[in-house]
Design a protein around this motif. Structure first.
Motif, short mmCIF file in Angstrom:
data_model
loop_
_atom_site.label_atom_id
_atom_site.label_comp_id
_atom_site.label_asym_id
_atom_site.label_seq_id
_atom_site.Cartn_x
_atom_site.Cartn_y
_atom_site.Cartn_z
N LEU A 100 0.83 -1.21 0.00
CA LEU A 100 0.00 0.00 0.00
C LEU A 100 0.87 1.26 0.00
O LEU A 100 0.58 2.23 -0.71
N GLY A 101 1.94 1.23 0.79
CA GLY A 101 2.84 2.39 0.82
C GLY A 101 3.48 2.65 -0.53
O GLY A 101 3.61 3.81 -0.96
N ARG A 102 3.89 1.59 -1.20
CA ARG A 102 4.49 1.77 -2.54
C ARG A 102 3.46 2.30 -3.53
O ARG A 102 3.79 3.11 -4.42
N LEU A 103 2.21 1.87 -3.39
CA LEU A 103 1.16 2.40 -4.26
C LEU A 103 0.95 3.89 -4.02
O LEU A 103 0.75 4.66 -4.97
N VAL A 104 0.99 4.30 -2.75
CA VAL A 104 0.87 5.73 -2.43
C VAL A 104 2.04 6.51 -3.03
O VAL A 104 1.86 7.58 -3.62
N GLN A 105 3.24 5.96 -2.90
CA GLN A 105 4.41 6.61 -3.50
C GLN A 105 4.28 6.69 -5.02
O GLN A 105 4.61 7.72 -5.62
N TYR A 106 3.79 5.62 -5.62
CA TYR A 106 3.64 5.60 -7.09
C TYR A 106 2.62 6.64 -7.54
O TYR A 106 2.82 7.35 -8.53
N ALA A 107 1.52 6.77 -6.79
CA ALA A 107 0.49 7.75 -7.14
C ALA A 107 1.01 9.17 -7.05
O ALA A 107 0.57 10.06 -7.78
N ALA A 108 1.98 9.39 -6.14
CA ALA A 108 2.54 10.73 -5.97
C ALA A 108 3.80 10.94 -6.81
O ALA A 108 4.47 11.96 -6.69
N GLY A 109 4.16 9.96 -7.63
CA GLY A 109 5.35 10.08 -8.47
C GLY A 109 6.64 9.86 -7.73
O GLY A 109 7.71 10.23 -8.22
N GLN A 110 6.56 9.23 -6.55
CA GLN A 110 7.76 8.99 -5.74
C GLN A 110 8.30 7.57 -5.89
O GLN A 110 9.28 7.22 -5.26
N ALA A 111 7.64 6.73 -6.69
CA ALA A 111 8.09 5.35 -6.91
C ALA A 111 7.66 4.93 -8.31
O ALA A 111 6.80 5.55 -8.93
N THR A 112 8.28 3.87 -8.80
CA THR A 112 7.97 3.36 -10.13
C THR A 112 7.00 2.19 -10.02
O THR A 112 6.78 1.64 -8.94
N LEU A 113 6.44 1.82 -11.16
CA LEU A 113 5.55 0.67 -11.18
C LEU A 113 6.31 -0.60 -10.81
O LEU A 113 5.74 -1.53 -10.21
N ALA A 114 7.60 -0.65 -11.15
CA ALA A 114 8.42 -1.80 -10.76
C ALA A 114 8.53 -1.91 -9.25
O ALA A 114 8.51 -3.02 -8.69
N ASP A 115 8.63 -0.77 -8.54
CA ASP A 115 8.68 -0.80 -7.08
C ASP A 115 7.41 -1.41 -6.51
O ASP A 115 7.45 -2.19 -5.54
N VAL A 116 6.27 -1.04 -7.10
CA VAL A 116 4.99 -1.57 -6.64
C VAL A 116 4.93 -3.08 -6.89
O VAL A 116 4.52 -3.86 -6.01
N ALA A 117 5.34 -3.49 -8.09
CA ALA A 117 5.30 -4.91 -8.43
C ALA A 117 6.19 -5.72 -7.51
O ALA A 117 5.82 -6.80 -7.03
N LEU A 118 7.38 -5.20 -7.21
CA LEU A 118 8.31 -5.93 -6.34
C LEU A 118 7.77 -6.03 -4.92
O LEU A 118 8.01 -7.02 -4.22
N SER A 119 7.06 -4.99 -4.47
CA SER A 119 6.51 -5.05 -3.11
C SER A 119 5.44 -6.12 -2.99
O SER A 119 5.18 -6.63 -1.89
N LEU A 120 4.80 -6.47 -4.11
CA LEU A 120 3.77 -7.50 -4.07
C LEU A 120 4.36 -8.90 -3.97
O LEU A 120 3.65 -9.86 -3.65
N ILE A 121 5.68 -9.02 -4.27
CA ILE A 121 6.32 -10.33 -4.20
C ILE A 121 6.20 -10.91 -2.79
O ILE A 121 6.04 -12.12 -2.61
N ALA A 122 6.30 -10.04 -1.78
CA ALA A 122 6.26 -10.53 -0.39
C ALA A 122 4.93 -11.16 -0.04
O ALA A 122 4.83 -11.92 0.93
N LEU A 123 3.88 -10.85 -0.81
CA LEU A 123 2.56 -11.42 -0.53
C LEU A 123 2.41 -12.84 -1.08
O LEU A 123 1.48 -13.54 -0.71
N LEU A 124 3.31 -13.22 -1.99
CA LEU A 124 3.14 -14.51 -2.67
C LEU A 124 3.13 -15.71 -1.73
O LEU A 124 2.27 -16.58 -1.86
N PRO A 125 4.09 -15.83 -0.79
CA PRO A 125 4.06 -17.02 0.09
C PRO A 125 2.78 -17.12 0.91
O PRO A 125 2.41 -18.19 1.35
N PHE A 126 2.09 -15.99 1.12
CA PHE A 126 0.88 -16.01 1.94
C PHE A 126 -0.37 -15.95 1.07
O PHE A 126 -1.47 -16.00 1.58
#
Length: 432
Positions: A250-276
């Motif tokens: 969620l934090g990376r999505l907020v950063q992406y919406a404000a131009g403070q992160a890339t779409l790749a940052d958001v995608a990578l943050s979702l990796i941590a959700l995969l095991p769960f």
């Protein structure tokens, strides 16, 4: 044992920190501030000079003034921070010189003072005991009374001397510790003042980025813990990890919406959700430890009770024995099938999809080696067949390895560096 000063309640401890290194760091910050000012002056010359303008690129000429402004702001921050750090380094050195060599001396003085107090209390108790004569006791002799009074006087004098020494040492400690504490607070205030004066603090977005990076490390560590610690903590850890991973995403999505992160940052943050997420799907159908333990122990209890002789009025003593065995059957089942333990092999847990499944595997082996192995043979076989197949084990392993790999790479910045995301440029804003 923690020891604290009598008046201010300061903990008795040596002050840590390399005071000369801190002072040197502050001086380096000051020198860096001077270099920034010199560089800013040079950039202004570069931007204003028609000679340089004709030789330099247009991009450098147009951005020189912007970079110069950032350099001057940074120089103010570094200069004021350097002064605060140097001042603190000096105060730390003075406090360490006063405190560190005397910590054990103060500790010994406090212990001797407390021992003297106890000795005086004992002497007074002995004296008061002589004054309280019971009807069946003999009156104390004058020699006993005099000896008790002398012991009290001696202990009182000893305590007075120990107390004077102890109070003097603590007073010096409290003064030095208080001066250091004030210097530390002043250094913190000075650094905050430097940031406020310079006006170049990144504020909310920098704080959010640091917070998400810190959470990344927490998730990485807890993911390892989740592979080591099983039931009864499995559900708690999984819930915490899922919540933290979702918060990072969620934090990376907020950063992406404000131009403070890339779409790749958001995608990578979702990796941590995969095991769960995917991991939970892969583990669906695997037996839970509580169900297997409950079923196995239940079978043992039933087996023990069914083998007991019927109770008859003609055999009262045997009835007592039968009743005792009937009631202690659950305890016997627990003894024969103990909990497999909280800690598991992380490699096994990774392969089987979680620490609890690894505990189930261990418990299956316990069933097969218990005194009731023949009774539990069918349950052990059924449980073993319900464990993840080799294909699922391979998928689980790849999932966890991938999650750890991405977690380490993104948390340490290695992945960003690999894609060139951390290259320093002046095209889109100030130098970082």
């Amino acid at each position: 044992m923690t020891m604290r000063s009598p008046n201010e309640g300061y903990e008795l401890r040596a002050l840590e920190g390399d005071a000369p290194a801190i002072q040197e760091h502050g001086r380096v910050l000051g020198e860096l501030a001077e270099t920034m000012v010199m560089t800013a002056d040079r950039l202004i010359e570069l931007g204003d000079s028609s000679l340089y303008r004709s030789q330099a690129t247009d991009k450098l000429s147009t951005t020189a003034a912007e970079v110069e402004e950032d350099l001057r702001a940074a120089s103010v921050r570094y200069d004021l921070t350097g002064d605060a750090v140097v001042t603190y380094g000096v105060a730390l050195a003075q406090a360490q010189d006063c405190i560190n060599p005397n910590v054990e001396t103060i500790r010994t003085a406090e212990e001797e003072y407390q021992a003297a107090r106890r000795a005086l209390d004992d002497a007074e108790d002995e004296r008061d005991g002589l004054r309280r004569v019971m009807p069946w006791e003999d009156e104390p002799t004058e020699a006993q009374t005099a000896a008790a009074a002398l012991a009290v006087a001696t202990a009182s004098g000893e305590l007075a001397g120990k107390e004077q020494t102890r109070n003097a040492l603590w007073a010096t400690y409290e003064t030095a510790f208080g001066d250091w504490s004030e210097a530390y607070d002043a250094a913190v205030d000075g650094i905050e003042h430097a940031m406020d004066t310079a006006g170049n603090d990144d504020g909310f977005w920098e704080a959010l980025d640091n917070f998400l990076d810190a959470l990344g490390w927490v998730i990485l560590v807890l993911s390892i813990v989740a592979l080591i610690i099983g039931a009864p903590f499995t559900g708690l850890l999984a819930g915490i990890l899922l919540g933290l991973s979702a918060l990072v995403a969620l934090g990376r999505l907020v950063q992406y919406a404000a131009g403070q992160a890339t779409l790749a940052d958001v995608a990578l943050s979702l990796i941590a959700l995969l095991p769960f997420g995917i991991g939970r799907v892969l583990s669906k159908g695997a037996p839970t430890l509580s169900a297997v333990m409950g079923g196995a122990r239940g079978q043992i209890v039933s087996s023990i009770r069914s083998a007991l002789p019927a109770m008859r009025f003609s055999t009262p003593f045997r009835n007592i024995s039968t009743a005792w065995q009937w009631f202690r059957a659950p305890a016997a089942a627990r003894a024969a099938l103990p909990h497999p333990g909280v800690f598991t092999n992380p490699l096994t847990a990774m392969r089987l999809g979680g620490a609890q499944t690894a505990q189930v595997q261990t418990f299956v082996q316990t069933m097969r080696t218990s005194p009731y192995a023949s009774t539990l043979a069918q349950l052990a076989d059924d449980t073993a067949r319900a464990m993840p197949t080799p294909w699922l084990q391979s998928a689980n392993t790849n999932l966890w390895v991938g999650e750890f790999g991405y977690g380490v790479a993104t948390t340490t910045g290695a992945l960003s560096s690999f894609f060139g995301a951390e290259q320093v440029t002046v095209d889109d804003g100030p130098i970082r």
